[in-house]
Design an enzyme around this catalytic site. Structure first.
Site: not given
Ligand code: XLS
Ligand code: NI
Ligand code: NI
Length: 436
Positions: A100, A103
């Site tokens: 993301h 991140d």
């Molecule tokens: C959260 C989601 C997230 C997505 C990406 O529960 O799994 O991690 O994979 O935003």
């Protein structure tokens, strides 16, 4: 940071059977499985957020991991985090990673500053990816952590928040494109609601449709050839989420005329939170032609939240792989480790062990699926079970050449009961166990 961060020094290698050091016991990248190298079938990706950003908190306790770059959210630490991340990608020998925007770089005081930070780390990535031969499976925007998104991003009652979310997606989608990303993911963490007392569902769905359409338009405008993926999740953080599961997303895509433009990223933990099995969600998406990629992890069947554990359950992996590879595999998608080590697994090398063990579990699943597909006994049983639909009459019914009048007349004329046949579930369960 005292680079290197991990005590493991050599890339993890495949070595059949148990051995002392950290090895892959089943994940053999060059082994041919179902017509492709194992690495090219599974297309593993390490996710940035759980492995490098998560600090080990739970609702009752603070950080447990104390990674050196987690001491403060600065650009310097973001660079240190990237060093540790690429060190791990190379030790694991994974072909892909995912992230993301939030991140990889700290959020700034303004969108311009945030974008600049993300772009600066994007440049670091470009150099490291070239050197390490690691590719980007997908990028995504975090449209759920900042308080501006507390009432949603695309489905926010305030168009200014919608605009902010759109601007954020533009930046990450373009970065994903420039880094040669193979997909772009949208997970609508806050695209839902808590109470109908303050919510207009119809408006929110229209907003969501417009937002998704804008993403597809922009993808085409910039010439991004990757796949746009939506990741379903039924709840958490919001109580009611619009992207509940594969079926509800398919309905939305149909309503927005996007069913040919967007595919689905299915996560095991989200499937079971929706009251489905992982393989149900995979089979449904494959059947509807929208299976795109998977977030490989494992939810706890006794808990009602997203525990995001590393996938280790071999029978479950076998059924998942059977479903995926029977349908022809994932295309541009892959097996993305949306998984985190438990908060007591505090040693850096626990991250390596977790990934390696789960890659082995997936590899075993794939090898079992190969046996199931090559043998064909399960598929033959199913084909035989539906064979009546391959007859002239079965085909005529489906092709719209029969009406209720026609069928009523033919049943009355025949005057015989259809003969029930055994579904043979236990026979098939034993057959499955034979492959395991
Ligand atoms: C959260 C989601 C997230 C997505 C990406 O529960 O799994 O991690 O994979 O935003
Ligand atoms: Ni996920
Ligand atoms: Ni999740």
């Amino acid at each position: 940071m005292n680079a290197p961060y991990f005590t493991q020094k050599q890339p993890i290698k495949y070595k059949k059977g148990k051995s002392k050091g950290l090895t892959y016991r089943y994940y053999d990248p060059d082994r041919m499985v179902l017509g492709k190298r194992m690495e090219d079938q599974l297309r593993f990706a390490v996710c940035y957020w759980h492995s490098f950003c998560w600090t080990g908190t739970d609702p009752f306790g603070g950080d447990t991991f104390m990674r050196p770059w987690q001491a403060a959210d600065t650009m310097e630490n973001a660079r240190m985090k990237a060093d540790a991340a690429f060190e791990m990608f190379e030790l694991l020998g994974v072909p892909f990673f995912s992230f993301h925007d939030r991140d990889i770089a700290p959020e700034g005081a303004t969108l311009a500053e945030s974008n600049k930070n993300v772009r600066a780390i994007g440049e670091v990535f470009a150099r490291k990816m070239e050197k390490a031969k690691v590719r980007l499976l997908w990028g995504t925007a975090n449209l759920f952590s900042n308080r501006r998104f507390m009432a949603g991003a695309a489905t926010n009652p305030d168009p200014e928040v919608f605009a902010y979310a759109a601007a954020q997606v533009k930046n990450v989608l373009e970065l994903t494109h420039e880094l040669g990303g193979e997909n772009y993911v949208l997970w609508g963490g806050r695209e839902g609601y808590e109470t109908l007392l303050n919510t207009d569902i119809k408006r929110e769905l229209d907003q969501l449709g417009r937002f998704l359409t804008m993403v597809v338009e922009h993808k085409n405008k910039i010439g991004f050839k990757g796949t746009i993926l939506i990741e379903p999740k039924p709840k958490e953080p919001t109580k009611h989420q619009y992207d509940y599961d594969v079926a509800s997303i398919f309905g939305m895509l149909k309503a927005f005329n996007l069913e040919d433009q967007v595919k689905i990223n299915i996560e095991q933990n989200h499937a079971i939170l929706a009251g489905h099995t992982f393989e149900h969600e995979l089979a449904l998406a494959a059947g509807l032609g929208i299976l795109g990629s998977i977030d490989i992890n494992r939810g706890d069947y006794l808990l009602g939240w997203d525990t995001d554990q590393f996938a280790m359950n071999i029978p479950e992996m076998a059924l998942a792989c059977y479903t995926i590879f029977k349908a022809g595999g994932l295309g541009t998608g892959g097996f993305n480790f949306d998984a985190k080590v438990r908060r007591q697994s505090i040693e850096p090398d626990d991250l390596l062990i977790a990934h390696a063990a789960s890659m082995d579990a997936c590899a075993r699943g794939l090898l079992i699926a190969e046996k199931m597909i090559d043998d064909g006994a399960l598929a033959d049983f199913v084909a035989e079970r539906y064979s009546g639909w391959d007859t002239r009459e079965g085909k005529a019914i489906l092709a719209g050449k029969r009406s209720l009048d026609d069928l009523s007349a033919s049943v009355l004329k025949k005057g015989v009961e259809p003969q029930p046949k055994s579904g043979k579930q236990e026979y098939l369960e034993r057959l499955l166990n034979d492959y395991l």
